[in-house]
Scaffold this motif. Structure first.
Motif, PDB file in Angstrom:
ATOM      1  N   ALA A  19      21.397  71.922  45.553  1.00 34.49           N
ATOM      2  CA  ALA A  19      20.849  72.160  44.212  1.00 34.49           C
ATOM      3  C   ALA A  19      21.811  72.960  43.347  1.00 34.49           C
ATOM      4  O   ALA A  19      21.823  72.818  42.121  1.00 34.49           O
ATOM      5  N   GLY A  20      22.621  73.788  43.976  1.00 30.84           N
ATOM      6  CA  GLY A  20      23.600  74.574  43.226  1.00 30.84           C
ATOM      7  C   GLY A  20      24.722  73.742  42.648  1.00 30.84           C
ATOM      8  O   GLY A  20      25.506  74.250  41.840  1.00 30.84           O
ATOM      9  N   GLU A  21      24.799  72.482  43.041  1.00 29.76           N
ATOM     10  CA  GLU A  21      25.864  71.599  42.558  1.00 29.76           C
ATOM     11  C   GLU A  21      25.389  70.625  41.483  1.00 29.76           C
ATOM     12  O   GLU A  21      26.139  69.737  41.090  1.00 29.76           O
ATOM     13  N   VAL A  22      24.142  70.747  41.009  1.00 27.51           N
ATOM     14  CA  VAL A  22      23.673  69.799  39.998  1.00 27.51           C
ATOM     15  C   VAL A  22      24.451  69.979  38.702  1.00 27.51           C
ATOM     16  O   VAL A  22      24.779  71.103  38.309  1.00 27.51           O
ATOM     17  N   GLU A  23      24.763  68.874  38.069  1.00 29.11           N
ATOM     18  CA  GLU A  23      25.376  68.889  36.745  1.00 29.11           C
ATOM     19  C   GLU A  23      24.251  68.920  35.724  1.00 29.11           C
ATOM     20  O   GLU A  23      23.439  68.007  35.658  1.00 29.11           O
ATOM     21  N   TRP A  43      11.337  74.983  48.334  1.00 31.56           N
ATOM     22  CA  TRP A  43      10.605  74.209  47.341  1.00 31.56           C
ATOM     23  C   TRP A  43      11.308  74.240  45.988  1.00 31.56           C
ATOM     24  O   TRP A  43      11.400  73.213  45.300  1.00 31.56           O
ATOM     25  N   GLN A  44      11.829  75.391  45.593  1.00 31.03           N
ATOM     26  CA  GLN A  44      12.487  75.461  44.299  1.00 31.03           C
ATOM     27  C   GLN A  44      13.747  74.610  44.263  1.00 31.03           C
ATOM     28  O   GLN A  44      14.031  73.940  43.259  1.00 31.03           O
ATOM     29  N   ALA A  45      14.492  74.587  45.352  1.00 32.75           N
ATOM     30  CA  ALA A  45      15.687  73.739  45.401  1.00 32.75           C
ATOM     31  C   ALA A  45      15.290  72.264  45.340  1.00 32.75           C
ATOM     32  O   ALA A  45      15.929  71.470  44.633  1.00 32.75           O
ATOM     33  N   ALA A  46      14.237  71.883  46.063  1.00 29.70           N
ATOM     34  CA  ALA A  46      13.761  70.501  46.007  1.00 29.70           C
ATOM     35  C   ALA A  46      13.341  70.131  44.592  1.00 29.70           C
ATOM     36  O   ALA A  46      13.598  69.011  44.115  1.00 29.70           O
ATOM     37  N   LEU A  90      16.111  79.033  37.066  1.00 31.63           N
ATOM     38  CA  LEU A  90      15.100  79.952  37.577  1.00 31.63           C
ATOM     39  C   LEU A  90      15.673  80.789  38.716  1.00 31.63           C
ATOM     40  O   LEU A  90      16.529  80.325  39.468  1.00 31.63           O
ATOM     41  N   PRO A  91      15.205  82.021  38.886  1.00 32.95           N
ATOM     42  CA  PRO A  91      15.691  82.833  40.006  1.00 32.95           C
ATOM     43  C   PRO A  91      15.274  82.230  41.335  1.00 32.95           C
ATOM     44  O   PRO A  91      14.217  81.601  41.457  1.00 32.95           O
ATOM     45  N   ARG A 148       2.539  77.898  40.367  1.00 28.78           N
ATOM     46  CA  ARG A 148       3.070  76.684  40.991  1.00 28.78           C
ATOM     47  C   ARG A 148       3.870  77.021  42.240  1.00 28.78           C
ATOM     48  O   ARG A 148       3.796  76.298  43.246  1.00 28.78           O
ATOM     49  N   LEU A 149       4.615  78.121  42.225  1.00 29.40           N
ATOM     50  CA  LEU A 149       5.377  78.500  43.408  1.00 29.40           C
ATOM     51  C   LEU A 149       4.455  78.988  44.519  1.00 29.40           C
ATOM     52  O   LEU A 149       4.634  78.636  45.691  1.00 29.40           O
ATOM     53  N   THR A 150       3.452  79.781  44.151  1.00 22.92           N
ATOM     54  CA  THR A 150       2.493  80.266  45.148  1.00 22.92           C
ATOM     55  C   THR A 150       1.790  79.098  45.832  1.00 22.92           C
ATOM     56  O   THR A 150       1.687  79.049  47.064  1.00 22.92           O
TER      57      THR A 150
END
Length: 291
Positions: A123-127, A151-154, A140-141, A92-94
């Motif tokens: 994204a680092g602030e999500v509860e 994309w991962q942050a989105a 996830l790393p 999915r990431l690829t």
């Protein structure tokens, strides 16, 4: 609607569109097929549930909310005989990165790096309390390259908001097919959503009958003021639950992120099917679509 809630709604249209490439771009589908996940729905269910591990159908029926249970059961757990969760995550990431690379090749790397850094900061602030998919994706790393990070942050933000939306929907007392049936009497396609979520004509008709009985639809199947007001409250609750990351990022950095995302989002939206509500708010007087 206060400023925080309005900003949460606007930023949803941004990160949801970036996330959407994993569903609609041919490179994303090819990446799933390369690890043995042939057919659209195998890739969808494997990719979206992979952060949870080799999960079976019941918890996915719960957290995805609006799929007919038998549709989930056709995919899970059988997809894990075709690809492991780790393989599905890599695929999915690829696929997402390859899709975004096609859309962003004209942008300088500095543009992508800055956008990724700001979106990661949000994204680092999500509860994560009470938000299963948001928490699993947040754990996830981080990706190694800007587009992977973007994309991962989105995706983390998208699933975090979706978890909050499901919680708000549950508070209405409607079941999943009732939610879809009501919304499709407002501004969505009945056939698109019925088929895409696996409900039969009989189940859909019964859901509409229940909505009439409960005062959400009139006898001629039009939305009632009660139903419209109740769903507006759902959307406000969804925005409220999703506002934290943008409040933490601050107005100035959020506005800068919007500027950076704009050319990316405009390209991503070109592949979202017309019938899909992803990243497209409804008219102001009606709620945004169920995710």
């Amino acid at each position: 609607m206060d400023d925080d809630l309005g900003l949460a709604r606007v930023m949803w249209t941004q990160f949801e569109s970036v996330h959407s490439v994993t569903y609609f771009h041919p490179r994303a589908r090819a990446a799933y097929e390369a690890v043995g996940l042939r057919g659209y729905w195998r890739g969808y269910f494997a990719g979206r549930t992979a952060p949870l591990g080799a999960v079976e159908a019941p918890p996915v029926i719960a957290v995805f909310f609006n799929f007919a249970p038998r549709m989930v059961e056709r995919a899970l757990p059988s997809v894990w005989r075709l690809a492991t969760p780790a393989e599905a995550l890599r695929a999915r990431l690829t696929g997402a990165v390859q899709a975004l690379a096609e859309f962003t090749y004209e942008l300088p790397e500095s543009h992508l790096v800055e956008a990724a850094e700001l979106l990661e900061a949000a994204a680092g602030e999500v509860e994560v309390a009470g938000r299963v998919l948001g928490a699993a994706n947040a754990a996830l790393p981080a990706g190694e390259y800007p587009l992977a990070r973007l994309w991962q942050a989105a995706t983390t933000l998208r699933e975090h908001r979706g978890d909050g939306h499901v919680g708000a929907l549950v508070s209405t007392g409607l079941d999943p097919v009732e939610v879809l049936a009501w919304r499709c009497r407002v501004d969505q396609s009945r056939e698109f959503h019925r088929m895409a979520r696996g409900w039969t004509d009989e189940e859909w008709a019964a859901a509409e009958d229940r909505l009439v009985d409960r005062g959400w639809l009139t006898a001629d199947r039009a939305p009632t003021p009660h139903g419209t007001d109740a769903f507006r409250a759902v959307e406000e609750a969804t925005d409220r639950a999703a506002a934290g990351p943008w409040r933490a990022l601050g107005a100035e950095r959020t506005e800068r992120l919007r500027e950076l995302l704009d050319p990316i989002v405009r390209r991503c939206r070109t592949i979202i099917p017309r019938q899909s509500p992803m990243g497209r708010p409804a008219a102001e007087e009606t709620p945004a679509p169920a995710r």
